[in-house]
Design an enzyme around this catalytic site. Structure first.
Site, PDB file in Angstrom:
ATOM      1  N   ASP A  43     -28.463  71.303 -42.492  1.00  0.00           N
ATOM      2  CA  ASP A  43     -29.439  72.257 -43.019  1.00  0.00           C
ATOM      3  C   ASP A  43     -30.839  72.057 -42.451  1.00  0.00           C
ATOM      4  OD1 ASP A  43     -30.060  69.760 -44.300  1.00  0.00           O
ATOM      5  OD2 ASP A  43     -31.243  70.883 -45.746  1.00  0.00           O
ATOM      6  N   LYS A  91     -27.192  60.766 -32.644  1.00  0.00           N
ATOM      7  CA  LYS A  91     -28.400  60.878 -31.811  1.00  0.00           C
ATOM      8  C   LYS A  91     -28.852  59.449 -31.500  1.00  0.00           C
ATOM      9  CE  LYS A  91     -30.792  64.545 -34.223  1.00  0.00           C
ATOM     10  NZ  LYS A  91     -32.073  64.898 -34.834  1.00  0.00           N
ATOM     11  N   ASP A 146     -28.901  59.454 -37.133  1.00  0.00           N
ATOM     12  CA  ASP A 146     -30.148  59.678 -36.401  1.00  0.00           C
ATOM     13  C   ASP A 146     -30.878  58.332 -36.278  1.00  0.00           C
ATOM     14  OD1 ASP A 146     -32.371  60.917 -35.310  1.00  0.00           O
ATOM     15  OD2 ASP A 146     -33.088  61.738 -37.190  1.00  0.00           O
TER      16      ASP A 146
HETATM   17  P1  5GP Z   1     -30.912  58.879 -40.515  1.00  0.00           P
HETATM   18  O1  5GP Z   1     -31.086  58.094 -41.777  1.00  0.00           O
HETATM   19  O2  5GP Z   1     -29.827  58.358 -39.618  1.00  0.00           O
HETATM   20  O3  5GP Z   1     -32.209  59.061 -39.786  1.00  0.00           O
HETATM   21  O4  5GP Z   1     -30.554  60.347 -40.921  1.00  0.00           O
HETATM   22  C1  5GP Z   1     -29.399  60.685 -41.534  1.00  0.00           C
HETATM   23  C2  5GP Z   1     -29.510  62.025 -42.216  1.00  0.00           C
HETATM   24  O5  5GP Z   1     -30.656  62.775 -41.764  1.00  0.00           O
HETATM   25  C3  5GP Z   1     -28.329  62.867 -41.854  1.00  0.00           C
HETATM   26  O6  5GP Z   1     -27.256  62.614 -42.720  1.00  0.00           O
HETATM   27  C4  5GP Z   1     -28.898  64.272 -41.975  1.00  0.00           C
HETATM   28  O7  5GP Z   1     -28.789  64.714 -43.302  1.00  0.00           O
HETATM   29  C5  5GP Z   1     -30.350  64.128 -41.593  1.00  0.00           C
HETATM   30  N1  5GP Z   1     -30.586  64.508 -40.185  1.00  0.00           N
HETATM   31  C6  5GP Z   1     -30.848  63.700 -39.138  1.00  0.00           C
HETATM   32  N2  5GP Z   1     -30.982  64.403 -37.991  1.00  0.00           N
HETATM   33  C7  5GP Z   1     -30.770  65.698 -38.324  1.00  0.00           C
HETATM   34  C8  5GP Z   1     -30.750  66.915 -37.573  1.00  0.00           C
HETATM   35  O8  5GP Z   1     -30.916  66.998 -36.349  1.00  0.00           O
HETATM   36  N3  5GP Z   1     -30.494  68.050 -38.299  1.00  0.00           N
HETATM   37  C9  5GP Z   1     -30.282  68.049 -39.638  1.00  0.00           C
HETATM   38  N4  5GP Z   1     -30.065  69.221 -40.215  1.00  0.00           N
HETATM   39  N5  5GP Z   1     -30.291  66.916 -40.368  1.00  0.00           N
HETATM   40  C10 5GP Z   1     -30.527  65.761 -39.723  1.00  0.00           C
END
Ligand code: 5GP
Length: 177
Positions: A160, A132, A104
């Site tokens: 989740d 994303k 994300d």
């Molecule tokens: P980042 O550090 O890239 O922002 O986020 C990574 C983590 O955030 C992912 O491994 C996941 O656990 C959570 N995450 C990010 N976007 C989503 C989403 O749309 N749905 C869910 N359930 N978890 C997300």
């Protein structure tokens, strides 16, 4: 009855599409890492179902290991990454594939990659089921991507919301009530 499906606004990626893509990813990894005996690292807990299904489609010898980090609270990233469980084994001289549920902002992965960069791996690659890209805050190298999705909060197939809905067999957009 409080049904699991009630949390889903709409199905984004159905089971058959996920299965077909996971098969392709497994075949690609098997080809790219033939003779390399990679360590395949499952990121707990979101990648758990993807990880299991992917491994069934990786047809070369490999070692399994796990990491657990947390940065999310409900549907919001806290921005602060915490290490909850580290790898069991050494990765020195080994080829490592990190298996993630979703990239994300990229902050979690950036943290993991920086942390692993001091451990002497022969190579470190990332395989994520979902990406994303529109929400990225830091650039992270992703070698294998299942699906690119819009900036919506998704649940199911391991993902989740407050530790619920991981057991939905498909990826759905979360219904924000
Ligand atoms: P980042 O550090 O890239 O922002 O986020 C990574 C983590 O955030 C992912 O491994 C996941 O656990 C959570 N995450 C990010 N976007 C989503 C989403 O749309 N749905 C869910 N359930 N978890 C997300």
């Amino acid at each position: 009855m409080n049904k699991l499906e009630n949390a889903v606004e709409r199905i984004l990626i159905p089971e058959d599409k996920i299965a077909a893509r996971v098969k392709e990813l497994g075949a690609q990894i098997s080809k790219d890492y033939a003779g390399k005996n990679p360590i395949i690292v499952g990121m707990l807990r979101g990648a758990i179902i993807f990880y299991g299904d992917l491994l069934k489609n990786v047809k070369i010898p490999c070692t399994l290991d796990f990491m657990c980090l947390s940065s999310y609270n409900g549907t919001c990233s806290t921005g602060e990454v915490r290490f909850l469980l580290d790898l069991r084994g050494s990765i020195a001289g080994r080829h490592v594939i990190i298996v993630e549920d979703i990239v994300d902002t990229g902050l979690t992965l950036d943290y993991v990659l920086k942390n692993l960069s001091h451990r002497g791996a022969a190579s470190v690659a990332v395989c994520t089921l979902l990406d994303k890209p529109s929400n990225r805050k830091t650039k992270v190298p992703v070698k294998y991507t299942g699906f690119e999705i819009e900036n919506e909060f998704v649940i199911g197939y391991g993902l989740d919301c407050d530790e619920l809905y991981r057991n939905l067999p498909y990826i759905g957009v979360y219904k924000n009530r």
